[in-house]
Write a protein that holds these residues in place. Structure first.
Motif, PDB file in Angstrom:
ATOM      1  N   LYS A  30       0.837  -1.213   0.000  1.00 37.07           N
ATOM      2  CA  LYS A  30       0.000   0.000   0.000  1.00 37.07           C
ATOM      3  C   LYS A  30       0.866   1.254   0.000  1.00 37.07           C
ATOM      4  CE  LYS A  30      -4.374  -1.507   1.640  1.00 37.07           C
ATOM      5  NZ  LYS A  30      -5.463  -0.979   0.882  1.00 37.07           N
ATOM      6  N   HIS A  31       1.921   1.247   0.801  1.00 39.21           N
ATOM      7  CA  HIS A  31       2.782   2.417   0.881  1.00 39.21           C
ATOM      8  C   HIS A  31       3.616   2.596  -0.386  1.00 39.21           C
ATOM      9  CE1 HIS A  31       1.592   2.305   5.075  1.00 39.21           C
ATOM     10  NE2 HIS A  31       1.996   3.552   5.139  1.00 39.21           N
ATOM     11  N   ARG A  32       3.981   1.512  -1.021  1.00 38.95           N
ATOM     12  CA  ARG A  32       4.774   1.613  -2.257  1.00 38.95           C
ATOM     13  C   ARG A  32       3.975   2.258  -3.382  1.00 38.95           C
ATOM     14  NH1 ARG A  32       8.292  -3.081  -4.107  1.00 38.95           N
ATOM     15  NH2 ARG A  32       9.114  -1.348  -5.305  1.00 38.95           N
ATOM     16  N   LEU A  33       2.663   2.263  -3.285  1.00 35.07           N
ATOM     17  CA  LEU A  33       1.829   2.891  -4.306  1.00 35.07           C
ATOM     18  C   LEU A  33       1.747   4.412  -4.149  1.00 35.07           C
ATOM     19  CD1 LEU A  33      -1.119   0.322  -4.348  1.00 35.07           C
ATOM     20  CD2 LEU A  33       0.770   0.510  -5.993  1.00 35.07           C
ATOM     21  N   LEU A  34       2.199   4.921  -3.017  1.00 33.70           N
ATOM     22  CA  LEU A  34       2.138   6.356  -2.743  1.00 33.70           C
ATOM     23  C   LEU A  34       3.282   7.061  -3.465  1.00 33.70           C
ATOM     24  CD1 LEU A  34       1.437   6.188   1.086  1.00 33.70           C
ATOM     25  CD2 LEU A  34      -0.234   6.499  -0.764  1.00 33.70           C
ATOM     26  N   ARG A  35       2.938   7.918  -4.397  1.00 36.12           N
ATOM     27  CA  ARG A  35       3.963   8.599  -5.201  1.00 36.12           C
ATOM     28  C   ARG A  35       4.384   9.941  -4.608  1.00 36.12           C
ATOM     29  NH1 ARG A  35       5.677   4.409  -6.574  1.00 36.12           N
ATOM     30  NH2 ARG A  35       4.565   3.137  -8.069  1.00 36.12           N
TER      31      ARG A  35
END
Length: 136
Positions: free
Chosen positions: A66-71
């Protein structure tokens, strides 16, 4: 992990911390752009911290993905996150319990920073589609 940590302390920590996050000039806009209804998120975070500190197993999910999707998140945001989290932990928990929460948060932030931003010059950790491999 610590006798002073219970569900009441976890709820107070989560609510205090996310109150600080929402009011923060750097973190508030990032969270507000992703979270429409805060109460379910707070409940999820209570489950997360219950699982981390009390080993309840209530949290189910893959926070790294989920956090890796935050740009719009940068490494410095984790430092701010830790600062606010530490303030909240010291506000709501005994010194020993706060130390446990803060140590866990530091490990989590370090893992997220490594997973999202990687080692300088090497980039983020590569996960196959669907997330990291599960081992039995």
């Amino acid at each position: 992990m610590h006798p002073d940590i219970d569900e009441t302390v976890i709820e107070a920590l989560v609510r205090d911390f996310y109150g600080k996050v929402r009011a923060d000039d750097d973190l508030g806009p990032i969270f507000d752009s992703k979270i429409e209804d805060w109460e379910p998120h707070l409940r999820t975070m209570m489950d997360f911290w219950s699982s981390v500190t009390l080993m309840t197993g209530r949290f189910k999910g893959n926070p790294m993905m989920k956090h890796r999707l935050l740009r719009d998140v940068e490494p410095a945001h984790f430092d701010r996150w830790l600062s606010l989290f530490g303030e909240s932990a010291r506000n709501v928990a005994s010194p020993g319990a706060a130390a446990v929460f803060i140590a866990c948060a530091e490990r989590i932030a370090g893992s997220f920073k490594l997973g999202m931003f990687g080692v300088p010059g090497l980039g983020p950790m590569a996960f196959p589609p669907g997330g990291p491999a599960q081992t039995n």
